[in-house]
Write a protein that holds these residues in place. Structure first.
Motif, PDB file in Angstrom:
ATOM      1  N   SER A   1      29.941 -11.970  -2.822  1.00 25.05           N
ATOM      2  CA  SER A   1      29.544 -13.008  -3.776  1.00 25.05           C
ATOM      3  C   SER A   1      28.155 -13.569  -3.532  1.00 25.05           C
ATOM      4  O   SER A   1      27.603 -14.249  -4.394  1.00 25.05           O
ATOM      5  CB  SER A   1      30.545 -14.161  -3.723  1.00 25.05           C
ATOM      6  OG  SER A   1      30.463 -14.825  -2.461  1.00 25.05           O
TER       7      SER A   1
ATOM      8  N   SER B   1      23.379 -24.854  -5.768  1.00 23.40           N
ATOM      9  CA  SER B   1      24.424 -24.519  -4.802  1.00 23.40           C
ATOM     10  C   SER B   1      24.419 -25.484  -3.629  1.00 23.40           C
ATOM     11  O   SER B   1      23.464 -25.513  -2.846  1.00 23.40           O
ATOM     12  CB  SER B   1      24.234 -23.088  -4.287  1.00 23.40           C
ATOM     13  OG  SER B   1      25.106 -22.817  -3.220  1.00 23.40           O
TER      14      SER B   1
ATOM     15  N   THR C   1      38.254 -10.107  -2.729  1.00 22.05           N
ATOM     16  CA  THR C   1      37.972 -10.885  -3.934  1.00 22.05           C
ATOM     17  C   THR C   1      38.032  -9.958  -5.148  1.00 22.05           C
ATOM     18  O   THR C   1      38.467  -8.812  -5.059  1.00 22.05           O
ATOM     19  CB  THR C   1      36.598 -11.576  -3.828  1.00 22.05           C
ATOM     20  OG1 THR C   1      36.407 -12.449  -4.946  1.00 22.05           O
ATOM     21  CG2 THR C   1      35.469 -10.560  -3.792  1.00 22.05           C
TER      22      THR C   1
ATOM     23  N   GLY D   1      37.741 -14.642 -18.750  1.00 26.38           N
ATOM     24  CA  GLY D   1      36.360 -14.782 -18.329  1.00 26.38           C
ATOM     25  C   GLY D   1      35.456 -15.097 -19.503  1.00 26.38           C
ATOM     26  O   GLY D   1      35.918 -15.370 -20.622  1.00 26.38           O
ATOM     27  N   SER D   2      34.166 -15.077 -19.247  1.00 29.02           N
ATOM     28  CA  SER D   2      33.199 -15.364 -20.307  1.00 29.02           C
ATOM     29  C   SER D   2      32.049 -14.379 -20.224  1.00 29.02           C
ATOM     30  O   SER D   2      31.702 -13.899 -19.143  1.00 29.02           O
ATOM     31  CB  SER D   2      32.662 -16.795 -20.178  1.00 29.02           C
ATOM     32  OG  SER D   2      31.989 -16.977 -18.949  1.00 29.02           O
TER      33      SER D   2
ATOM     34  N   SER E   1      31.128 -13.510 -16.432  1.00 31.29           N
ATOM     35  CA  SER E   1      31.497 -14.448 -15.380  1.00 31.29           C
ATOM     36  C   SER E   1      32.981 -14.736 -15.427  1.00 31.29           C
ATOM     37  O   SER E   1      33.609 -14.728 -16.501  1.00 31.29           O
ATOM     38  CB  SER E   1      30.718 -15.761 -15.528  1.00 31.29           C
ATOM     39  OG  SER E   1      29.327 -15.528 -15.545  1.00 31.29           O
ATOM     40  N   LEU E   2      33.543 -14.999 -14.252  1.00 32.56           N
ATOM     41  CA  LEU E   2      34.949 -15.367 -14.123  1.00 32.56           C
ATOM     42  C   LEU E   2      35.067 -16.215 -12.877  1.00 32.56           C
ATOM     43  O   LEU E   2      34.565 -15.838 -11.811  1.00 32.56           O
ATOM     44  CB  LEU E   2      35.833 -14.116 -14.009  1.00 32.56           C
ATOM     45  CG  LEU E   2      37.316 -14.340 -13.710  1.00 32.56           C
ATOM     46  CD1 LEU E   2      37.990 -15.061 -14.866  1.00 32.56           C
ATOM     47  CD2 LEU E   2      38.013 -13.006 -13.438  1.00 32.56           C
ATOM     48  N   GLU E   3      35.716 -17.364 -12.976  1.00 37.52           N
ATOM     49  CA  GLU E   3      35.840 -18.263 -11.843  1.00 37.52           C
ATOM     50  C   GLU E   3      36.508 -17.542 -10.674  1.00 37.52           C
ATOM     51  O   GLU E   3      37.552 -16.912 -10.815  1.00 37.52           O
ATOM     52  CB  GLU E   3      36.661 -19.494 -12.222  1.00 37.52           C
ATOM     53  CG  GLU E   3      36.710 -20.534 -11.109  1.00 37.52           C
ATOM     54  CD  GLU E   3      37.440 -21.808 -11.526  1.00 37.52           C
ATOM     55  OE1 GLU E   3      37.628 -22.679 -10.668  1.00 37.52           O
ATOM     56  OE2 GLU E   3      37.826 -21.908 -12.705  1.00 37.52           O
ATOM     57  N   GLY E   4      35.841 -17.602  -9.514  1.00 44.30           N
ATOM     58  CA  GLY E   4      36.376 -16.957  -8.326  1.00 44.30           C
ATOM     59  C   GLY E   4      35.996 -15.496  -8.184  1.00 44.30           C
ATOM     60  O   GLY E   4      36.336 -14.868  -7.181  1.00 44.30           O
TER      61      GLY E   4
END
Length: 833
Positions: free
Chosen positions: A437, A575, A726, A768-769, A817-820
């Motif tokens: 990540s 961040s 992940t 996701g987006s 994008s996707l959380e996590g």
């Protein structure tokens, strides 16, 4: 049986069972063996046949496909765009009249002309290099940011605005080169000396020469790139001397000599990615700024150094967090990169899709790897074989296991990939960037988000400043007086963070305490600070290497619970973890890679450099042909280190930074532990990681690393293998018409998969987006895509949003994008007509 006896029996059984089920600390494997092969094909064959488990070298597609099918079927393959190629230029003197006097004779350096350096962008066809030399397994590059990783498309846009393209423009380049040389020939100093005859350029009747250093140990790529570039330069009437050298000679000349000596003008570089990255300003600084120590001169005070002060100022602001918003961060970074591209001292050419391999049958399962850099320290920290013994092979065409000195202090030390593969499993830094990540993750120092605070504002002069009051009793080491001093009143910081030190022991059995962190902090201040003309505890290249980051640390407060609160000038709105890692206390005094040795080894090294060694050898913390760089593996160096440790022990020497914190007897214990370690293992690399270096044979090019099983080690052996699992996203395709007609709505489909990391199990994305972006010269036009069915996201480009655009080709970017999960990006193009 009485109740009391039953209780005792149960207690004994539980105790015995606890011994049997004791949690194993430290490394996941018991032993890692490193060796080296002089052929990539032999390395692959050894993996296939089970003679080694992992080949750390990323090979090209032609090399891999050149192996027979039976060999390939036994390999577990990790494909990563981890290797980049660039052209490095010596621009001395970087000003008219463009020549230097070398041994009484003037040497005209065509690469001193900025217009000619920049014209190389058009002279070379990057796409041709990818297609013909890399066999299509890679892609062209215009800047230091590897395409496809988050945020990198912005840097490509900067290059596009400067007119750079993957294909180049040969005729345009040749015209620019001829014009620049004609203009140079009209200078009074060059009139009658710089001439053109039969299409070739001469200076004082000698051909205008480019000394082109080409790495011989990379015949399939760098030698071929070098020959292609040389032929292109010769089309401009420039004579090219091809210096096809092995890596040690090439690196010593290119990076270790004074550019003013004109031993080289052009070099074929290759760079391992080093990490998976979410942000790139530190790489921009490394590759385009004098602060990064990779520009000509390397920051050596005795050399001529290329510099662009405006670029340096901008990238230092981006690097040190001197901005208010994320938008301002991007402006600083992108403007600095634009200047670096215009300077054209380092030209990126392409990246190679590298194929790393492991033996399928030997490995329990797939291990962690860097999505941006391939096999790395986390591969070795999570790789597990059936017998917990791991054999690792590195590639070296000259048969050398390591390329740089094992100097744990100077900027040139441990700077090659081969050394990094070993030392990074021996040392645990305070934090690390996740290989999947790129998120900054606590390691040997931990923090909580709520313990990190940032408060900044812009003052009347327009400078971003912190507004956090630094306690008057916060301390910082003063190199002039050799004492810790309170910072006093009125000091403000951008950020503060409280950190827990996870302790453990060094490999010589000595406990890691807050004093070890204090020593490292003070050591850096001491060696980057010149306190008077004859300061023996100062190294100019080290100052250039460390000052910009070290100066941001304003002070420490050592709390009663042995946590440390750091006050520092760094701010990164995007961040909190990136902000946190900046202020995290460290045991090391070296960067890239982050390596650590115990404070008594640092002290001994400092003393043999500053005061002298028992052998009389003159040592330094730099790579310099006139002096000897320290190396904790070389027997003669180790002998001098040991002698110094004995001397310090016998004197009861307490380092200045630890006076009042430890006693002379405490210091003697540490020195003796280091001496005992050296006597047992024959080297002085005493660190804190999950493995220690148990054997090293420079003649046989063999190293053995054994698991450090001390129960004080903070992590169980399988902890990181599980932690790093992940999900990452993959954009499989962007379905967009080749031509979009104005006045019509256009549907775009983005096909997205979820990929389990590191197992590589694939499924269609169900959530996701996705954002689709058309990149224009005036900005970005964004469209949100909606999930239409599993794996397919859809958006419609409305006709009215394209009305103001000129007809032409446009890049289209998709980000999923996707959380996590690790996000993904992909770029394609379309013609708007």
């Amino acid at each position: 049986m009485s109740k009391k006896v039953l209780v005792l029996l149960l207690a004994s059984a539980l105790a015995f069972g606890g011994l049997l089920l004791a949690v194993e600390k430290g490394a996941i494997s018991d032993i890692i063996y490193f060796n080296v092969k002089m052929s990539q094909e032999l390395g692959l064959k050894d993996v296939s046949e089970g003679l080694t488990d992992i080949f750390m070298e990323g090979v090209s597609a032609p090399t891999l496909m050149g192996m027979d099918q039976a060999t390939r079927e036994k390999l577990d393959i990790y494909a990563v765009p981890s290797l980049t190629y660039s052209l490095f230029i010596n621009p001395y003197p970087n000003k008219a009249p463009y020549f230097a006097n070398i041994a009484g004779k003037d040497f005209f350096n065509v690469m001193a002309i900025n217009e000619i350096r920049f014209a190389l962008n058009d002279l070379i066809n990057r796409q041709y290099i990818v297609d013909e030399i890399l066999g299509g397994a890679g892609g062209p590059m215009l800047s230091m940011a590897t395409p496809g990783q988050p945020g990198t498309y912005r840097y490509g846009l900067v290059a596009n605005k400067l007119g750079l393209s993957f294909e180049g423009n040969e005729s345009k380049a040749l015209e620019a080169i001829v014009k620049a040389l004609e203009d140079a020939s009209k200078l009074s100093e060059n009139q009658g000396r710089l001439t053109r005859k039969d299409g070739k350029w001469y200076f004082d009747s000698d051909p205008v020469l480019v000394k082109f250093v080409i790495r011989a140990d990379d015949p399939n790529v760098r030698v071929k790139i070098g020959e292609y570039v040389a032929l292109q330069l010769e089309k401009a009437g420039i004579t090219v001397e091809r210096l096809i050298w092995e890596r040690t000679k090439a690196n010593n000349v290119v990076y270790g000599s004074d550019p003013a000596e004109m031993q080289w003008n052009l070099y074929t570089e290759a760079w391992s990615a080093g990490a998976t990255r979410a942000f790139w300003e530190h790489i921009a600084r490394q590759m385009y700024s004098t602060g990064g120590t990779y520009m000509p001169g390397r920051g050596n005070a005795d050399f001529w150094n290329f510099s662009n002060f405006e670029l340096d100022e901008l990238i230092e602001k981006a690097y040190t967090g001197n901005f208010l918003t994320e938008e301002e961060y991007w402006d600083l970074s992108l403007t600095a990169v634009e200047m670096g591209l215009k300077d054209a001292v380092r030209l990126y050419v392409c990246y190679q899709e590298a194929y790393f391999t492991a033996n399928k049958a030997r490995m329990v399962d797939r291990f962690a790897y860097g999505l941006g850099d391939g096999l790395n320290e986390w591969s070795l920290k999570t790789a597990l074989t059936q017998d917990k013994v791991l054999f690792v092979t590195q590639f070296s065409s000259i048969g050398s296991l390591f390329m740089s000195s094992w100097d744990p202090i100077g900027p040139d030390g441990m700077s090659d990939t081969y050394t990094s593969n070993v030392v990074t499993i021996l040392s645990d830094p305070s934090s690390f960037e996740s290989p999947a990540s790129a998120i900054n993750t606590p390691f040997r120092v931990s923090w909580k988000a709520e313990d990190i605070t940032t408060k900044v504002e812009r003052n009347a002069e327009g400078v971003v400043v912190g507004t956090i009051d630094v306690p008057e009793n916060a301390i910082r080491f003063d190199s002039a007086t050799k004492q810790w001093k309170e910072v006093g009143p009125g000091v403000k910081a951008m950020s503060s963070g409280t950190y827990t030190l996870l302790g453990g022991k060094m490999h010589n059995g000595q406990p890691i305490t807050v004093n070890d962190y204090l020593y490292a902090y003070a050591f850096t201040d001491e060696w980057m600070s010149k306190d008077g003309e004859n300061d023996k505890y100062y190294e100019a290249s080290y100052e250039n290497y460390m000052r910009s980051s070290q100066d941001t640390i304003l002070g420490w407060v050592v709390n009663d619970d042995n946590t440390i609160t750091t006050y520092f000038n760094y701010n990164f709105p995007a961040s909190v973890d990136r902000t946190a890692q900046w202020g995290a206390p460290s045991l090391g005094v070296h960067r890239q890679p982050f390596v650590i040795v115990s404070w008594e080894i640092y002290e001994a090294l400092a003393e043999i450099v500053a005061i002298g060694s028992s052998s009389g050898t003159v040592y330094a913390f730099r790579n310099d042909s006139a002096i000897t760089e320290v190396d904790v593996l070389v027997p003669n160096h180790v002998k001098d280190i040991r002698a110094k440790l004995v001397e310090l022990r016998d004197k009861g020497h307490v380092p200045n930074s630890l006076k009042g914190l430890i006693t002379a007897e405490d210091a003697k214990t540490r020195y003796q532990a280091a001496i005992d370690f050296i006597d047992r293992y024959g080297h002085a690399f005493i660190s804190n990681g999950p493995y220690y270096l148990s054997k090293y044979d420079s003649t046989a090019n063999y190293a053995e690393c054994r698991a450090f099983r001390d129960p004080s080690y903070p992590y169980e052996s399988t902890y990181w293998k599980e932690y790093l699992k992940t999900v990452r996203l993959s954009i499989d395709s962007i379905d967009i018409p080749a031509i979009i007609m104005k006045g019509m709505d256009t549907t775009v489909l983005v096909n997205v998969s979820e990929v389990a990391y590191p197992s590589e199990e694939v499924s269609k994305a169900s959530k996701g987006s996705v954002v689709v972006t058309i990149i224009t010269p005036d900005g970005e036009i964004n469209f949100n895509a909606e999930l239409k069915e599993e794996g397919v996201f859809e958006t419609v480009i409305k006709a009215e949003l394209l009305e103001g655009l000129e007809a032409g080709s446009y890049n289209v970017l998709a980000i999923a994008s996707l959380e996590g999960a690790v996000p993904a990006s992909s770029v394609t193009s379309t013609i708007i007509y």
